[in-house]
Write an enzyme that holds these catalytic residues in place. Structure first.
Site, PDB file in Angstrom:
ATOM      1  N   ASP A  43      11.440  42.837 -19.639  1.00 23.94           N
ATOM      2  CA  ASP A  43      10.545  41.411 -19.170  1.00 23.94           C
ATOM      3  C   ASP A  43       9.536  41.658 -17.990  1.00 23.94           C
ATOM      4  OD1 ASP A  43      12.069  40.336 -21.294  1.00 23.94           O
ATOM      5  OD2 ASP A  43      13.620  39.918 -19.813  1.00 23.94           O
TER       6      ASP A  43
ATOM      7  N   LYS B 115       5.276  44.348 -19.987  1.00 24.76           N
ATOM      8  CA  LYS B 115       4.827  45.585 -20.532  1.00 24.76           C
ATOM      9  C   LYS B 115       4.128  45.328 -21.822  1.00 24.76           C
ATOM     10  CE  LYS B 115       8.855  46.995 -21.586  1.00 24.76           C
ATOM     11  NZ  LYS B 115       9.769  46.030 -20.834  1.00 24.76           N
TER      12      LYS B 115
ATOM     13  N   GLY C 113      11.003  41.684 -26.515  1.00 24.84           N
ATOM     14  CA  GLY C 113      10.179  40.608 -27.142  1.00 24.84           C
ATOM     15  C   GLY C 113       8.884  40.895 -26.104  1.00 24.84           C
ATOM     16  N   HIS C 114       7.917  41.417 -26.969  1.00 22.30           N
ATOM     17  CA  HIS C 114       6.631  41.577 -26.130  1.00 22.30           C
ATOM     18  C   HIS C 114       5.587  40.728 -26.629  1.00 22.30           C
ATOM     19  CE1 HIS C 114       7.863  46.106 -25.839  1.00 22.30           C
ATOM     20  NE2 HIS C 114       8.694  45.461 -24.922  1.00 22.30           N
TER      21      HIS C 114
ATOM     22  N   GLN D 293      12.841  47.235 -23.290  1.00 24.68           N
ATOM     23  CA  GLN D 293      13.865  46.991 -22.281  1.00 24.68           C
ATOM     24  C   GLN D 293      13.434  47.657 -20.857  1.00 24.68           C
ATOM     25  OE1 GLN D 293      15.296  48.216 -25.504  1.00 24.68           O
ATOM     26  NE2 GLN D 293      15.212  46.167 -25.946  1.00 24.68           N
TER      27      GLN D 293
HETATM   28  P1  IMP Z   1      21.232  44.590 -26.189  1.00 20.35           P
HETATM   29  O1  IMP Z   1      20.225  45.645 -26.155  1.00 20.35           O
HETATM   30  O2  IMP Z   1      21.149  43.458 -27.098  1.00 20.35           O
HETATM   31  O3  IMP Z   1      22.753  45.145 -26.705  1.00 20.35           O
HETATM   32  O4  IMP Z   1      21.734  43.548 -24.920  1.00 20.35           O
HETATM   33  C1  IMP Z   1      22.132  44.393 -23.830  1.00 20.35           C
HETATM   34  C2  IMP Z   1      21.536  44.085 -22.412  1.00 20.35           C
HETATM   35  O5  IMP Z   1      20.402  44.414 -22.611  1.00 20.35           O
HETATM   36  C3  IMP Z   1      21.586  42.548 -22.340  1.00 20.35           C
HETATM   37  O6  IMP Z   1      21.730  42.029 -20.792  1.00 20.35           O
HETATM   38  C4  IMP Z   1      20.346  41.921 -22.815  1.00 20.35           C
HETATM   39  O7  IMP Z   1      20.043  40.761 -22.369  1.00 20.35           O
HETATM   40  C5  IMP Z   1      19.456  43.135 -22.218  1.00 20.35           C
HETATM   41  N1  IMP Z   1      18.439  43.137 -22.925  1.00 20.35           N
HETATM   42  C6  IMP Z   1      18.174  43.975 -24.327  1.00 20.35           C
HETATM   43  N2  IMP Z   1      16.891  43.855 -24.639  1.00 20.35           N
HETATM   44  C7  IMP Z   1      15.961  42.963 -23.378  1.00 20.35           C
HETATM   45  C8  IMP Z   1      14.644  42.998 -23.169  1.00 20.35           C
HETATM   46  O8  IMP Z   1      13.820  43.140 -24.238  1.00 20.35           O
HETATM   47  N3  IMP Z   1      14.614  42.504 -22.290  1.00 20.35           N
HETATM   48  C9  IMP Z   1      15.317  42.222 -21.142  1.00 20.35           C
HETATM   49  N4  IMP Z   1      16.589  42.270 -21.332  1.00 20.35           N
HETATM   50  C10 IMP Z   1      17.237  42.911 -22.524  1.00 20.35           C
END
Ligand code: IMP
Length: 440
Positions: free
Chosen positions: A15, A18, A42-43, A226
């Site tokens: 977040d 990017k 989520g971009h 991420q």
């Molecule tokens: P997962 O990727 O759904 O398995 O989540 C694992 C961790 O990564 C959690 O803390 C999510 O909130 C975090 N996370 C996954 N994708 C994003 C992203 O695009 N932005 C921020 N946090 C993310």
């Protein structure tokens, strides 16, 4: 001459903004390739007041001359992919012929979500606070050599056998461990066989496509998802995602050799955020944190969850730049700090009374950190709409210079608003990109 490629990735927990930065840079690149994660990302990109939230599809598709690639390192939910394509079409963007999915990417199936939801909610289990998209279980299957790849999904006999065997296994586990209702394998096969037909036109060997593009002198931007501290190896384990979000992942997740990575650009906000569980040494627990959340609209683009807000953490930023070999730093959302009188920045840690800036591997170590802050002067005036870094208020320039000096990477861009136009380039960064002779 360095390869005409750049990796853009998040320096913290995702977040960082990017999406917008990749969108701005994509203007100078022929191809934008995603290399890790899935529709957990989520971009958000705002173009002329129109908002696009992309989860799987690389931001490059929003540029008419840019090709978008979903690399082998991504886990692909084909339903989410086709829905995103349909949403783009509704908004007047037609990705056919310029959007490609790796035949080696692994597929997320409904039982991955079922297992994840059951595990996250099971009593006594450590909650990670995932996005509930089935990301972790899909990567688990990949690593244990039990996953379904896109190429296998297009083979209906293989798809049927895989779904039957996997449903038998997952239903048994989910019932035994979590008391979950079983999924119907025949129904799933029929649905995914239909989906495979719709997916097929996008599927190709993207490793070949990307390497051919490089040989033809084209430029490639690798779009991270991420952030560094959510990386499976280098992040705040176990509160991480299940893929290689760091720069090395760009090579593994696309099939481009490491010597063909030209430069690495880390993106950080002017403050930092985290969504989900896990350690966050500089988290702000008072009304200033709430004010930053409100002004920065810090709510997850995928899940809508409120993001936790904190001050820039230099030991973590240095760690991130080191792991990624980041040469450039992009600072986003500078305008969110416009009203602050002072801006604390964490310059080091105290752990058990000892000063250090080494990042503990143990999450409990991170949780017991006492951050050491330096208070920098705020500028208390609007930075919105400024397009030249040298026209920023003096205190804002000093703040940025401090981050640059302490983070071991040069500042390349500064963003002061969500629109493409609200972006400043430093002359050195412009020159460096021009030197890469980026050509379409
Ligand atoms: P997962 O990727 O759904 O398995 O989540 C694992 C961790 O990564 C959690 O803390 C999510 O909130 C975090 N996370 C996954 N994708 C994003 C992203 O695009 N932005 C921020 N946090 C993310």
């Amino acid at each position: 001459m360095p390869a005409k490629t750049a990796v853009v990735l998040g320096a913290q927990w995702g977040d960082e903004g990017k999406g917008k930065i990749v969108d701005v840079l994509a203007d100078r690149f022929s191809v934008v390739a995603r290399y890790a994660g899935g529709h957990n990302a989520g971009h958000t990109v705002i173009i002329g007041g129109k908002k696009f939230v992309l989860q799987l599809i690389p931001c490059g598709v929003l540029r008419p001359d840019c090709i978008g690639v979903i690399g082998n390192g991504v886990v692909l939910d084909p339903v989410a992919f086709l829905q995103e394509v349909a949403r783009l079409r509704e908004m007047g963007i037609h990705p056919d012929g310029k959007l490609f999915v790796s035949n080696r990417a692994h597929v997320i199936l409904p039982y991955h979500r079922m297992i994840e939801l059951a595990a996250e909610n099971a009593p006594g289990r450590m909650k990670i606070g995932t996005t509930s998209r089935g990301i972790g279980p899909a990567y688990e299957d990949k690593m244990k050599r039990g996953g379904l790849r896109v190429v296998d999904m297009l083979n209906s006999a293989l798809l049927r056998t895989h779904i039957q065997n996997a449903c038998h296994e997952k239903n048994t586990i989910a019932r035994a461990l979590f008391g979950a209702d079983p999924l119907d394998a025949n129904k799933m096969y029929n649905e995914y066989a239909r989906i495979a037909e719709q997916l097929a036109p996008y599927v190709t060997d993207t490793g070949v496509l990307l390497n051919q593009a490089l040989r033809a002198g084209k430029s490639i931007l690798f779009e991270g998802a991420q952030g560094t501290l959510l990386d499976i190896d280098h992040g705040t384990y176990p509160f991480v995602t299940s893929s290689s979000a760091t720069a090395g992942g760009a090579s593994i997740g696309t099939g481009i050799g490491p010597t063909n990575i030209g430069t690495v650009i880390g993106v950080t906000k002017a403050y930092i955020t985290r969504v989900g569980e896990g350690p966050f040494p500089t988290e702000i627990h008072d009304s200033i944190g709430e004010a930053l959340r409100a002004r920065g609209q810090e709510y997850g683009a995928v899940t809508g969850r409120p993001r936790r807000c904190g001050w820039v953490d230099l030991p973590l930023l240095r760690y991130s730049n080191q792991i990624n070999g980041a040469e450039w730093l992009v600072v986003t959302k500078l305008d969110v700090l416009d009203d602050l009188e002072t801006i604390p920045v964490c310059t080091g840690y105290k752990i058990d009374g000892k000063v250090t800036d080494v990042i503990p591997a143990d999450v409990r170590g991170l949780e017991s950190i006492e951050p050491i802050y330096k208070n920098l002067k705020g500028w208390r005036q609007s930075t919105e709409g400024i397009t030249d870094p040298s026209k920023l208020p003096t205190a804002a320039q000093e703040y940025l210079r401090f981050l640059e000096a302490e983070s071991c990477a040069r500042i390349g861009m500064i963003s002061t608003g969500p629109d493409r136009a609200q972006t400043m380039w430093t002359p050195e960064f412009t020159a460096a990109l021009n030197n890469m002779a980026v050509a379409r």
